[in-house]
Every structure is written in C-alpha cells, then in structure tokens.
Design a protein around this motif. Structure first.
Motif, PDB file in Angstrom:
ATOM      1  N   LEU A  55       0.884  -1.110  -0.046  1.00  0.00           N
ATOM      2  CA  LEU A  55       0.050   0.016  -0.030  1.00  0.00           C
ATOM      3  C   LEU A  55       0.769   1.293  -0.064  1.00  0.00           C
ATOM      4  N   CYS A  56       0.378   2.367  -0.607  1.00  0.00           N
ATOM      5  CA  CYS A  56       1.091   3.500  -0.533  1.00  0.00           C
ATOM      6  C   CYS A  56       1.099   4.047   1.267  1.00  0.00           C
ATOM      7  N   ALA A  57       2.133   4.774   1.418  1.00  0.00           N
ATOM      8  CA  ALA A  57       1.915   5.541   2.797  1.00  0.00           C
ATOM      9  C   ALA A  57       1.125   6.696   2.810  1.00  0.00           C
ATOM     10  N   ASP A  58       0.555   6.903   3.744  1.00  0.00           N
ATOM     11  CA  ASP A  58      -0.275   8.214   3.772  1.00  0.00           C
ATOM     12  C   ASP A  58       0.286   9.508   3.196  1.00  0.00           C
ATOM     13  N   GLY A  59      -0.405   9.902   2.378  1.00  0.00           N
ATOM     14  CA  GLY A  59      -0.101  11.180   1.699  1.00  0.00           C
ATOM     15  C   GLY A  59       0.672  10.949   0.376  1.00  0.00           C
ATOM     16  N   TRP A  60       0.761   9.796   0.034  1.00  0.00           N
ATOM     17  CA  TRP A  60       1.369   9.457  -1.456  1.00  0.00           C
ATOM     18  C   TRP A  60       0.372   8.230  -2.242  1.00  0.00           C
ATOM     19  N   PHE A  61       0.513   8.418  -3.512  1.00  0.00           N
ATOM     20  CA  PHE A  61      -0.325   7.565  -4.503  1.00  0.00           C
ATOM     21  C   PHE A  61       0.268   7.287  -5.617  1.00  0.00           C
ATOM     22  N   GLY A  62      -0.413   6.599  -6.375  1.00  0.00           N
ATOM     23  CA  GLY A  62       0.162   5.994  -7.653  1.00  0.00           C
ATOM     24  C   GLY A  62       0.587   4.641  -7.938  1.00  0.00           C
ATOM     25  N   PRO A  63       1.103   4.199  -8.697  1.00  0.00           N
ATOM     26  CA  PRO A  63       1.446   2.778  -9.241  1.00  0.00           C
ATOM     27  C   PRO A  63       2.708   2.507  -8.320  1.00  0.00           C
ATOM     28  N   THR A  64       3.745   3.378  -8.303  1.00  0.00           N
ATOM     29  CA  THR A  64       4.957   3.400  -7.528  1.00  0.00           C
ATOM     30  C   THR A  64       5.049   4.055  -6.235  1.00  0.00           C
ATOM     31  N   CYS A  65       3.637   4.733  -5.932  1.00  0.00           N
ATOM     32  CA  CYS A  65       3.683   5.575  -4.678  1.00  0.00           C
ATOM     33  C   CYS A  65       4.873   6.527  -4.384  1.00  0.00           C
ATOM     34  N   ARG A  66       4.989   7.259  -5.488  1.00  0.00           N
ATOM     35  CA  ARG A  66       5.668   8.299  -5.713  1.00  0.00           C
ATOM     36  C   ARG A  66       5.148   9.614  -5.910  1.00  0.00           C
ATOM     37  N   ASP A  67       4.003   9.761  -6.023  1.00  0.00           N
ATOM     38  CA  ASP A  67       3.029  10.723  -6.274  1.00  0.00           C
ATOM     39  C   ASP A  67       2.558  11.298  -5.236  1.00  0.00           C
ATOM     40  N   ARG A  68       3.056  12.530  -4.830  1.00  0.00           N
ATOM     41  CA  ARG A  68       2.528  13.304  -3.497  1.00  0.00           C
ATOM     42  C   ARG A  68       0.988  13.711  -3.680  1.00  0.00           C
ATOM     43  N   CYS A  69       0.068  13.288  -2.586  1.00  0.00           N
ATOM     44  CA  CYS A  69      -1.225  13.914  -2.512  1.00  0.00           C
ATOM     45  C   CYS A  69      -1.302  15.151  -1.897  1.00  0.00           C
ATOM     46  N   VAL A  70      -1.555  16.358  -2.716  1.00  0.00           N
ATOM     47  CA  VAL A  70      -1.680  17.535  -1.898  1.00  0.00           C
ATOM     48  C   VAL A  70      -3.060  17.782  -2.151  1.00  0.00           C
ATOM     49  N   ASN A  71      -3.555  18.571  -1.163  1.00  0.00           N
ATOM     50  CA  ASN A  71      -4.782  19.062  -1.158  1.00  0.00           C
ATOM     51  C   ASN A  71      -5.955  17.899  -1.257  1.00  0.00           C
ATOM     52  N   GLY A  72      -5.767  16.827  -0.768  1.00  0.00           N
ATOM     53  CA  GLY A  72      -6.458  15.653  -0.767  1.00  0.00           C
ATOM     54  C   GLY A  72      -6.038  14.663   0.248  1.00  0.00           C
ATOM     55  N   GLN A  73      -6.649  13.417   0.266  1.00  0.00           N
ATOM     56  CA  GLN A  73      -6.167  12.327   0.890  1.00  0.00           C
ATOM     57  C   GLN A  73      -6.127  10.807  -0.009  1.00  0.00           C
TER      58      GLN A  73
END
Length: 85
Positions: A55-73
C-alpha cells in the motif's frame, strides 16, 4: 547462519509477507526482519506501507507510490481524492 530469501525466524520457519502471493518478500518494497518475519517498508523506491508493503504510505499515491497527494487524501483504491472547497 542466514535464512533462505523469503524466510525468517530462529529456525527459518517464518515465511515473510508477500512471498506466497507475490513471490518476493515485502513486495520488493522493504525488508523482512530476520527475528520476527515482519516487513519493514523502505522509502528507496516509493513511499510504501502495509503488512506486506503493498500500500502507499499516507500522503502518497500512484502505481509506484511516488506521487504526492496535495490538497486531498490518499486512498488505497481511488488514489488521491481532493478535498472539497
């Protein structure tokens, strides 16, 4: 002595998370701790979390968990969900 890859514990009796389903310990995103057989997710190749580092750590997303989730969850199934407003 050292255990074979994917195994841990004093007698190498513990199967590390991810080995059975994915063929590699901790989904290749962490290390299997020798004493406990639990995963310690690393941040070398993305920001991973969860029992088997799938799973991606909190605040991260994408297929490699390298995309920062800004202004969202970040969510495991929907990626980054924007806050309303």
């Amino acid at each position: 002595c050292a255990c074979d890859p994917g195994y841990a514990g004093l007698g190498c009796q513990l199967l590390c998370p991810g080995v059975r389903a994915l063929g590699v310990a901790c989904a290749g995103h962490g290390e299997c701790l020798p004493a406990t057989g639990l995963c310690h997710c690393t941040q070398e190749h993305g920001h991973w979390d969860g029992y088997a580092c799938t799973l991606c750590a909190d605040g991260w997303f994408g297929p490699t968990c390298r995309d920062r989730c800004v202004n969202g969850q970040s969510t495991p199934t929907k990626g980054c969900v924007c806050y309303e407003g």
